[in-house]
Design a protein around this motif. Structure first.
Motif: not given
Length: 110
Positions: A46-48, A71-78, A80-86
């Motif tokens: 899982p990633a964004v 990072s917060k937006a992607a976590h809230a929408a998906t 996905t852990s913020e650790d997996d967002i770049r």
């Protein structure tokens, strides 16, 4: 995941953190089919990943704020852990950006 929620939250993050006019914000979603992404040795993990193209000139603080907001937006929408967002930012000189009416951003003072 709601794609609409992801692109809306992404757009909102840009407007809120950079003070950009909503009319200047473009968001594109690129989805990869299964088997086309690997992170940390794990296929289909899982990633964004965001690629942000910016007209050069934002401060380091603005860029850091945008990275945090995306990072917060992607976590809230998906979920996905913020650790997996770049987030990758590419700064483009205003002379190299074409905007409304076929003008460079520099030619209209941006």
């Amino acid at each position: 995941m709601s794609k609409k929620t992801l692109v809306q939250k992404t757009s909102d993050a840009v407007v809120e953190t950079l003070g950009s006019a909503i009319t200047s914000v473009r968001v594109m979603l690129h989805e990869l089919p299964g088997g086309h992404y690997m992170a940390a040795g794990q296929l289909d993990s899982p990633a964004v990943n965001f690629r942000v193209d910016l007209i050069a000139g934002r401060s380091d603080q603005q860029k850091a704020a945008l990275i945090a907001a995306l990072s917060k937006a992607a976590h809230a929408a998906t979920g996905t852990s913020e650790d997996d967002i770049r987030v990758w930012m590419v700064e483009i000189p205003s002379t190299n950006v074409g905007i409304a009416g076929g003008k460079t951003a520099a030619s209209i003072g941006r």
